[in-house]
Design an enzyme around this catalytic site. Sequence first.
Site, PDB file in Angstrom:
ATOM      1  N   LYS A  27       1.633   1.208  -6.246  1.00 54.63           N
ATOM      2  CA  LYS A  27       0.492   0.582  -5.578  1.00 54.63           C
ATOM      3  C   LYS A  27       0.232  -0.722  -6.325  1.00 54.63           C
ATOM      4  O   LYS A  27      -0.179  -0.721  -7.481  1.00 54.63           O
ATOM      5  CB  LYS A  27      -0.748   1.478  -5.615  1.00 54.63           C
ATOM      6  CG  LYS A  27      -1.943   0.835  -4.923  1.00 54.63           C
ATOM      7  CD  LYS A  27      -3.245   1.573  -5.182  1.00 54.63           C
ATOM      8  CE  LYS A  27      -4.411   0.748  -4.637  1.00 54.63           C
ATOM      9  NZ  LYS A  27      -5.718   1.312  -5.041  1.00 54.63           N
TER      10      LYS A  27
ATOM     11  N   GLY B  33     -13.964   0.598  -0.962  1.00 54.93           N
ATOM     12  CA  GLY B  33     -15.239   0.389  -0.297  1.00 54.93           C
ATOM     13  C   GLY B  33     -15.764   1.576   0.476  1.00 54.93           C
ATOM     14  O   GLY B  33     -16.884   1.537   0.989  1.00 54.93           O
TER      15      GLY B  33
END
Length: 262
Positions: free
Chosen positions: A96, A185
């Site tokens: 990632k 988020g």
Amino acid sequence: MWKIADRTVNSRLILGTALYPSLDILRQAIITAEVDIITVSLRRQAPEKNAGAGFWQAISDLGCHVLPNTAGCRTAKEAVTMAHMARELFKTNWIKLEVIGDDYLLQPDPFGVVEAAGILLAEGFEVFPYCTDDLVLCQRLVDIGCKTLMPWGSPIGSGQGILNLYAQRTIRERLPEVNLILDAGIGAPSHAAQAMELGFDGILLDSAVALANDPPQMAKAFNQVVMASRQAYQAGLMPKRDMAQASTPLLDTPFWHQEKVS
């Protein structure tokens, strides 16, 4: 079932492993969420030096596939170096990719992400870039070989959910063959449902579970909502309308009238 990179997994939910109050609660959350993939930061104590041995053993015992990340890197060079360390430690070519460009919002550096992704792809990595919801950036990452993108919904740890639904919907529509994982988020299961109903393929989150009063219970909630909203998307959501449409058909409905009396 979900085909991602060179693996087929059952769960479309990916959990991070930071911020949990204890290792035992982390394990319970991962088990309750029934996830197949977890993310791990190399910023933790190095396992090759037997530091944090309990953490690494617990992660290994869970049998999940580890997606290492380059969290904390601020240049492409630093991210590439950390990716090489991850491949050696975890015996995986998955990474990632995070290259942070702003310390206040922790917003990804688009130039650094593209630069590092190009280098790592050429070296045989399966790159999962953490990026903004900018369509041109996402297209560029796909053009150089990324098969999975991880656009943010809002800044990391903000819990604001998806701030730009139009941008996320556009990415989904313009890049239909790419695995899209909403990352960052997410603060509530409803945020995850929004993304999955847009057609996103998966959800990656950490804080929303780790900082909950009951992380295992919250992990279960996210597991259920991700599965349900994916099924809803596949079933076909009804279109929105600007006016009402009767749910009960009027055809063959009996009616009465009163004859005029003279």
